[in-house]
Design a protein around this motif. Structure first.
Motif, PDB file in Angstrom:
ATOM      1  N   PHE B 276       0.830  -1.207   0.000  1.00 28.29           N
ATOM      2  CA  PHE B 276       0.000   0.000   0.000  1.00 28.29           C
ATOM      3  C   PHE B 276       0.866   1.260   0.000  1.00 28.29           C
ATOM      4  O   PHE B 276       0.555   2.234  -0.657  1.00 28.29           O
ATOM      5  N   PHE B 334      -5.973   0.757   2.880  1.00 30.38           N
ATOM      6  CA  PHE B 334      -4.993  -0.328   2.802  1.00 30.38           C
ATOM      7  C   PHE B 334      -5.383  -1.307   1.699  1.00 30.38           C
ATOM      8  O   PHE B 334      -4.588  -1.637   0.821  1.00 30.38           O
ATOM      9  N   LEU B 337      -5.320   0.374  -1.989  1.00 28.66           N
ATOM     10  CA  LEU B 337      -3.975   0.605  -2.533  1.00 28.66           C
ATOM     11  C   LEU B 337      -3.269  -0.715  -2.825  1.00 28.66           C
ATOM     12  O   LEU B 337      -2.622  -0.878  -3.857  1.00 28.66           O
ATOM     13  N   THR B 338      -3.421  -1.676  -1.900  1.00 27.01           N
ATOM     14  CA  THR B 338      -2.782  -2.979  -2.113  1.00 27.01           C
ATOM     15  C   THR B 338      -3.322  -3.617  -3.385  1.00 27.01           C
ATOM     16  O   THR B 338      -2.567  -4.119  -4.228  1.00 27.01           O
TER      17      THR B 338
END
Lengths: 188, 603
Positions: B276, B334, B337-338
């Motif tokens: 992330f 989190f 973005l991951t």
């Protein structure tokens, strides 16, 4: 000063002195890497014969040199790589051939820049792209932000004639530069 | 049974009084499943520390020994399982940590007098992440070394202190021996000491102030002792988590990438828990990068640390909304973005190719280490001295701009602009037969795009067939087959029937008059065509690649092939070193003939 405060003072002084005798050399020991600078002000080296370079086909060459890694000394190791770009073809006399050299270290965060004919110079770590002249590819053309802060690092390079064989070589002065900066600053 | 003994011990040490807070601990409103996150974390920490200490017994941190010792651990009895427990345990630790923090935040368990518990817990969060990160490069793998190098550069991009911290961590300009000893000291002594200290404060505070009143709502309502009412819940939850970790460790083991080598291509991705930040960084370019790497994570941590104050300033309702927003935004950020990072890589064929490439290198390195052991020079020499690994790379870099190396189905290495013979199984009977075939010699696999397309060799072969009748053609083909056998025997990589070889030699020096132009042992002269003595052998290829304009090959008629070797009077070296040409040649000859381990370590 009475007896009691004298005893306190003596205890503290001895204690702190002993602590400092350990701490000061300790700090000096830990921070040694800050003072141990590698002294190589660039490696000048013949890397490739001019005949072996073709216009439009950047060639990756290895720069060799000795390297000290803490307690290990490497006599002859690849210490870096450079991309050699030939800009004029055989119709130009060897001594006037335009040749450029770029460090293969990405100025963003130091991965190794690759080349392929479709995508040009590119870095696989964070997708930085560069044109054949080393300039960053613009955001508009790329479709995403180009993470590189500057163009590929130009290396000093020239075409030299071998005194004995009469062959023409490309000579490069290899240096390392700090990453992440908008200007090219040699690594101390 | 040992009551007398225990009574004696208690009399001398009063250990029962010391353990009383544990033995008599009471939960005012009864046990809850939710409480078990804390205990799970502690037990998992114990597993990770225990397996770490076990591995320290065999591990050696240096650039020459790190990978080798980890490989040794993998080969030791139960070593792979122990390393797996350590690896997956550390990942579980991070997940449990997140779950624990979210639970505490959700129920506002940070309220007075529990502020110190909250703050020490939050300080542990970055420390545990750093703890995990310092462990990855210790395996001495290319991936780990690339990771720490990029992480070092990220640290260095922090204004002012960054470059100093980076230098102290890396131990110089370049990842090397000191990087490993530094990371090792951090990983096994310094960080565990700091983490242990914070944990002592954290847990002592829990015992001093009891569980938060906020969490007391909703229990069964009846006061129960911690042991065994809460303990059994803790152990059931931990059992499940540990079961998963153990299963992964047993079934998959921890990964071991190829040994670190500064000469290998250099790219990396961070571990999943950092993707992330990796993704976040791509939105902040240039000098603003430290916003993503330092400012935003730092600000988030400060916001969390400030929660007790924010909570006190706001009404219960506002606080609940604020906490809900933080949890949801944090999780969504989190995950989003991951996911963005994972999807981008999944869609990128270049990236998939790099992954496949490094997995192949890793399994090859392990295979070589298993077969031949590791020399004192370290694991780095495994792949460096391996023709199977270096051959294709060297071919790709130096030969494939003109020469393809493709089998009949088109697998292998394609040339950028095919303009020289296909070198797949060069020097074998099949290859030479093609060369002696008038249909094929000027074709795509041989001389089509070369200066020899209309050369003497092509003409000579065509002349052989000129005016020959159909049934005599079969006889001629048989003869050329024997010649091919005689020449393939020169490569000395296969054995042939002695009488066929003798017949072939007879033909090529006699009736077919090859030695009119070529030299073959004592027959014929050098100068007009390549030497057939030792044709396609290691020595022949080495000499040819080093200098095709040598008297033995094409002194006057060389097409475009560069001399790759260093000439004797030339100190600046050639395009390839002797060692590189040797690796390339061994690969050209052996590849296809035999697949497995054929490297000479330490050569």
């Amino acid at each position: 000063m009475n007896r009691r405060s004298l005893m306190k003072l003596v205890s503290r002084v001895i204690g702190w002195t002993c602590a400092l005798v350990v701490a000061v050399p300790g700090i000096s020991f830990i921070t040694a890497p800050l003072r141990r600078r590698s002294s190589s002000g660039g490696i000048k080296q013949r890397v490739v014969k001019l005949d072996n370079l073709r216009v439009g086909e950047p060639t990756q060459v290895a720069i060799t040199g000795s390297r000290q890694d803490a307690w290990v000394h490497y006599d002859e190791e690849v210490v870096g790589r450079a991309w050699i770009v030939r800009e004029t073809d055989d119709s130009v006399a060897p001594e006037e051939t335009r040749v450029r050299a770029f460090s293969s270290v990405c100025p963003h965060l130091g991965c190794v820049v690759q080349f392929n004919s479709e995508r040009g110079f590119n870095c696989p770590c964070h997708k930085a792209f560069f044109q054949p002249d080393g300039q960053p590819v613009s955001e508009a053309e790329l479709g995403h932000k180009n993470p590189t802060p500057r163009s590929l690092d130009d290396l000093e390079c020239q075409v030299v004639e071998d005194a004995e064989s009469g062959e023409w070589w490309v000579e490069v002065k290899y240096e390392k530069f700090e990453y992440g900066l908008t200007t090219k600053v040699p690594r101390a | 049974m040992f009551k007398t003994l225990r009574d004696w011990l208690d009399d001398r040490t009063s250990y029962r009084t010391l353990l009383n807070p544990l033995r008599r601990r009471l939960l005012p409103t009864g046990p809850k499943w939710g409480y078990s996150t804390a205990s799970c974390l502690l037990w998992m920490l114990l597993v990770v520390v225990g397996t770490g200490v076990l591995m320290m017994l065999s591990y050696s941190p240096s650039t020459t020994s790190a990978w080798a010792s980890v490989h040794y651990i993998e080969q030791s009895p139960a070593g792979s399982f122990i390393r797996g427990l350590h690896f997956y345990g550390s990942h579980a630790l991070l997940i449990l940590f997140a779950v624990h923090t979210i639970r505490v935040l959700a129920v506002a368990a940070f309220r007075a007098p529990h502020e110190l518990i909250w703050v020490t817990g939050l300080l542990l969060l970055p420390l545990v992440v750093i703890w995990a990160i310092t462990g990855n490069p210790l395996s001495g793998t290319q991936k780990g070394s690339s990771q720490i190098e990029v992480e070092g550069n990220i640290i260095a991009s922090t204004p002012l202190v960054g470059p100093i911290v980076q230098r102290l961590l890396i131990g110089g300009d370049q990842v090397g021996n000191l990087t490993l000893t530094h990371l090792y000291s951090l990983h096994v002594v310094i960080l565990p000491a700091i983490i242990g200290l914070l944990l002592v404060v954290h847990i002592a505070q829990v015992y001093r102030h009891g569980l938060s009143t906020a969490t007391l709502e909703g229990g069964s309502g009846v006061a129960r002792p911690y042991w065994p009412y809460q303990s059994v819940r803790n152990m059931i939850v931990f059992g499940v988590v540990f079961g998963i970790v153990a299963l992964l460790a047993w079934q998959r083991g921890a990964p071991l990438d190829a040994p670190a080598d500064p000469e290998l291509s250099h790219w990396t991705r961070p571990e999943w828990y950092f993707l992330f930040l990796f993704e976040l960084r791509s939105y902040f370019v240039g000098q603003w990068e430290f916003v993503a790497t330092v400012v935003l994570p730092g600000a988030s941590l400060l916001l969390l640390i400030g929660m007790p104050v924010l909570d006190r300033m706001s009404s219960a309702r506002v606080s609940a909304v604020l906490r809900g927003v933080i949890i949801i935004a944090g999780l969504a950020g989190f995950a989003g973005l991951t996911l963005a990072s994972v999807l981008r890589d999944a869609k990128d064929p270049d990236h998939q190719h790099l992954i496949a490439e490094s997995e192949e290198l890793a399994s090859r390195a392990r295979e070589l280490a298993d077969a031949n052991g590791i020399s004192p020079a370290g694991a780095i020499s495994l792949l460096r001295n391996d023709p199977h690994t270096q051959g294709p790379l060297l071919f790709q870099q130096h030969c494939a701009s003109c020469h393809p190396k493709l089998d009949h189905s088109g697998d292998g290495i394609a040339a950028a602009e095919p303009s020289a013979p296909n070198l797949h199984r060069f020097g074998s009977v099949a290859w030479i037969e093609g060369m002696l075939d008038p249909e094929r010699i000027a074709g795509v696999n041989y001389f089509e795009q070369t200066a020899f397309a209309d050369g003497e060799m092509v003409n000579a072969i065509c002349d052989l067939y000129d005016g020959v009748e159909e049934d005599a053609k079969l006889e001629l083909q048989k003869q050329l087959h024997l010649v091919a056998i005689a020449l393939a025997a020169e490569q000395q990589s296969e054995t042939f029937d002695d009488s066929s070889v003798a017949e072939g030699v007879e033909l090529l020096t006699g009736d077919l008059a090859c030695t009119d132009c070529h030299r073959f042992h004592d027959e014929g002269d050098l100068g007009s065509a390549p030497d057939l003595t030792g044709y396609g052998s290691a020595e022949w290829l080495f000499a040819m690649i080093s200098n095709p304009e040598h008297e033995r090959f094409y002194p006057d008629t060389n097409d475009r092939m560069p001399a790759f070797g260093a000439t004797e009077d030339d100190s600046s070296g050639g395009l390839m070193t002797r060692e590189q040409i040797d690796l390339l040649v061994r690969w050209l000859i052996r590849d296809g003939a035999e697949p497995s381990t054929d490297s000479n370590p330490g050569e």
